[in-house]
Design a protein around this motif. Sequence first.
Motif, mmCIF file in Angstrom:
data_model
loop_
_atom_site.group_PDB
_atom_site.id
_atom_site.type_symbol
_atom_site.label_atom_id
_atom_site.label_comp_id
_atom_site.label_asym_id
_atom_site.label_seq_id
_atom_site.Cartn_x
_atom_site.Cartn_y
_atom_site.Cartn_z
ATOM 1 N N LEU A 67 43.160 47.445 35.738
ATOM 2 C CA LEU A 67 42.035 47.253 36.653
ATOM 3 C C LEU A 67 40.762 47.878 36.100
ATOM 4 O O LEU A 67 39.659 47.370 36.341
ATOM 5 C CB LEU A 67 42.352 47.847 38.024
ATOM 6 C CG LEU A 67 43.467 47.166 38.810
ATOM 7 C CD1 LEU A 67 43.759 47.927 40.087
ATOM 8 C CD2 LEU A 67 43.100 45.730 39.118
ATOM 9 N N ALA A 68 40.890 48.963 35.344
ATOM 10 C CA ALA A 68 39.710 49.615 34.780
ATOM 11 C C ALA A 68 39.016 48.706 33.773
ATOM 12 O O ALA A 68 37.809 48.822 33.562
ATOM 13 C CB ALA A 68 40.113 50.929 34.116
ATOM 14 N N GLU A 69 39.768 47.786 33.183
ATOM 15 C CA GLU A 69 39.171 46.851 32.228
ATOM 16 C C GLU A 69 38.268 45.832 32.916
ATOM 17 O O GLU A 69 37.554 45.084 32.249
ATOM 18 C CB GLU A 69 40.267 46.130 31.448
ATOM 19 C CG GLU A 69 41.036 47.028 30.512
ATOM 20 C CD GLU A 69 42.142 46.288 29.784
ATOM 21 O OE1 GLU A 69 42.152 45.040 29.842
ATOM 22 O OE2 GLU A 69 42.976 46.951 29.177
ATOM 23 N N LEU A 70 38.291 45.788 34.238
ATOM 24 C CA LEU A 70 37.429 44.844 34.956
ATOM 25 C C LEU A 70 35.955 45.159 34.727
ATOM 26 O O LEU A 70 35.101 44.307 34.957
ATOM 27 C CB LEU A 70 37.741 44.866 36.453
ATOM 28 C CG LEU A 70 39.123 44.374 36.846
ATOM 29 C CD1 LEU A 70 39.336 44.558 38.339
ATOM 30 C CD2 LEU A 70 39.300 42.927 36.458
ATOM 31 N N GLY A 71 35.667 46.354 34.256
ATOM 32 C CA GLY A 71 34.291 46.741 33.990
ATOM 33 C C GLY A 71 33.642 45.921 32.886
ATOM 34 O O GLY A 71 32.430 45.922 32.743
ATOM 35 N N ARG A 72 34.432 45.219 32.125
ATOM 36 C CA ARG A 72 33.862 44.434 31.028
ATOM 37 C C ARG A 72 33.253 43.114 31.513
ATOM 38 O O ARG A 72 32.599 42.421 30.763
ATOM 39 C CB ARG A 72 34.930 44.158 29.970
ATOM 40 C CG ARG A 72 36.020 43.229 30.435
ATOM 41 C CD ARG A 72 36.968 42.884 29.302
ATOM 42 N NE ARG A 72 37.832 41.814 29.733
ATOM 43 C CZ ARG A 72 39.139 41.896 29.792
ATOM 44 N NH1 ARG A 72 39.733 42.987 29.432
ATOM 45 N NH2 ARG A 72 39.859 40.883 30.205
ATOM 46 N N PHE A 73 33.485 42.752 32.777
ATOM 47 C CA PHE A 73 32.948 41.514 33.327
ATOM 48 C C PHE A 73 31.554 41.744 33.880
ATOM 49 O O PHE A 73 31.187 42.845 34.263
ATOM 50 C CB PHE A 73 33.866 40.975 34.428
ATOM 51 C CG PHE A 73 35.233 40.603 33.932
ATOM 52 C CD1 PHE A 73 35.419 39.488 33.135
ATOM 53 C CD2 PHE A 73 36.327 41.373 34.248
ATOM 54 C CE1 PHE A 73 36.668 39.146 32.673
ATOM 55 C CE2 PHE A 73 37.592 41.034 33.790
ATOM 56 C CZ PHE A 73 37.764 39.919 32.994
ATOM 57 N N SER A 74 30.801 40.659 33.973
ATOM 58 C CA SER A 74 29.453 40.765 34.542
ATOM 59 C C SER A 74 29.554 40.882 36.063
ATOM 60 O O SER A 74 30.610 40.684 36.654
ATOM 61 C CB SER A 74 28.623 39.534 34.166
ATOM 62 O OG SER A 74 29.118 38.394 34.848
ATOM 63 N N GLU A 75 28.421 41.188 36.677
ATOM 64 C CA GLU A 75 28.384 41.388 38.136
ATOM 65 C C GLU A 75 28.846 40.132 38.889
ATOM 66 O O GLU A 75 29.578 40.220 39.854
ATOM 67 C CB GLU A 75 26.966 41.764 38.561
ATOM 68 C CG GLU A 75 26.843 42.207 39.999
ATOM 69 C CD GLU A 75 27.563 43.517 40.292
ATOM 70 O OE1 GLU A 75 28.021 43.689 41.428
ATOM 71 O OE2 GLU A 75 27.661 44.354 39.388
ATOM 72 N N GLY A 76 28.443 38.955 38.449
ATOM 73 C CA GLY A 76 28.841 37.709 39.112
ATOM 74 C C GLY A 76 30.335 37.462 39.017
ATOM 75 O O GLY A 76 30.954 36.956 39.948
ATOM 76 N N GLN A 77 30.913 37.829 37.876
ATOM 77 C CA GLN A 77 32.353 37.649 37.708
ATOM 78 C C GLN A 77 33.127 38.619 38.598
ATOM 79 O O GLN A 77 34.170 38.272 39.141
ATOM 80 C CB GLN A 77 32.735 37.838 36.242
ATOM 81 C CG GLN A 77 32.204 36.724 35.360
ATOM 82 C CD GLN A 77 32.364 37.045 33.894
ATOM 83 O OE1 GLN A 77 32.261 38.192 33.486
ATOM 84 N NE2 GLN A 77 32.624 36.004 33.097
ATOM 85 N N LEU A 78 32.612 39.814 38.755
ATOM 86 C CA LEU A 78 33.264 40.774 39.641
ATOM 87 C C LEU A 78 33.243 40.267 41.081
ATOM 88 O O LEU A 78 34.233 40.357 41.797
ATOM 89 C CB LEU A 78 32.572 42.132 39.552
ATOM 90 C CG LEU A 78 33.139 43.237 40.437
ATOM 91 C CD1 LEU A 78 34.606 43.498 40.089
ATOM 92 C CD2 LEU A 78 32.325 44.497 40.297
ATOM 93 N N ARG A 79 32.119 39.680 41.482
ATOM 94 C CA ARG A 79 32.009 39.135 42.838
ATOM 95 C C ARG A 79 33.003 37.995 43.039
ATOM 96 O O ARG A 79 33.600 37.865 44.103
ATOM 97 C CB ARG A 79 30.574 38.647 43.078
ATOM 98 C CG ARG A 79 30.345 38.115 44.450
ATOM 99 C CD ARG A 79 30.448 39.221 45.498
ATOM 100 N NE ARG A 79 30.361 38.640 46.809
ATOM 101 C CZ ARG A 79 31.346 38.638 47.705
ATOM 102 N NH1 ARG A 79 32.476 39.229 47.441
ATOM 103 N NH2 ARG A 79 31.175 38.077 48.868
ATOM 104 N N THR A 80 33.226 37.183 42.013
ATOM 105 C CA THR A 80 34.214 36.100 42.090
ATOM 106 C C THR A 80 35.606 36.675 42.290
ATOM 107 O O THR A 80 36.387 36.179 43.109
ATOM 108 C CB THR A 80 34.173 35.245 40.812
ATOM 109 O OG1 THR A 80 32.861 34.697 40.679
ATOM 110 C CG2 THR A 80 35.191 34.129 40.859
ATOM 111 N N LEU A 81 35.916 37.737 41.564
ATOM 112 C CA LEU A 81 37.221 38.390 41.725
ATOM 113 C C LEU A 81 37.378 38.926 43.150
ATOM 114 O O LEU A 81 38.428 38.758 43.771
ATOM 115 C CB LEU A 81 37.373 39.527 40.717
ATOM 116 C CG LEU A 81 38.635 40.359 40.877
ATOM 117 C CD1 LEU A 81 39.873 39.518 40.578
ATOM 118 C CD2 LEU A 81 38.583 41.580 39.990
ATOM 119 N N GLN A 82 36.330 39.546 43.688
ATOM 120 C CA GLN A 82 36.389 40.072 45.056
ATOM 121 C C GLN A 82 36.633 38.956 46.060
ATOM 122 O O GLN A 82 37.400 39.112 47.007
ATOM 123 C CB GLN A 82 35.098 40.820 45.387
ATOM 124 C CG GLN A 82 34.938 42.102 44.611
ATOM 125 C CD GLN A 82 33.547 42.693 44.769
ATOM 126 O OE1 GLN A 82 32.598 42.015 45.174
ATOM 127 N NE2 GLN A 82 33.427 43.964 44.433
#
Length: 124
Positions: A67-82
């Motif tokens: 899960l800590a590797e999720l930091g490598r994604f951009s803000e928009g990609q993180l929002r998609t994951l959420q």
Amino acid sequence: MVTDEQKRRLCRELCRGETLVRACQKAGMSEKTGRKWRGAGPLPGECREPRTWRTREDPFAEVWPELAELGRFSEGQLRTLQRRVREWRQVMARKLVYACLDADEEGALAVVVGDPQDPHRALD
């Protein structure tokens, strides 16, 4: 639990010459609590130490490196994951509810989550 604003109000009212009882009433606390806080000590928020202990086992301990590797994604990609996690939780909740309803229709015992008379209180 006394807030910083309550202590400030208590001190302000006492400085204006109010009695302790009246100052406590205006500050929204009992007289006993007012006696404790009327001194010129620190505000309540300054007295509290941050909680450092855990109340239960960390459910993400094993998968945290992934899960800590999720930091490598951009803000928009993180929002998609959420969004996807939110949708997954909704699907799982529906499955749980319908499984309980199906079990009830088949004559099995229903799972009671809360008090039917008071939906805000869970049963013990």
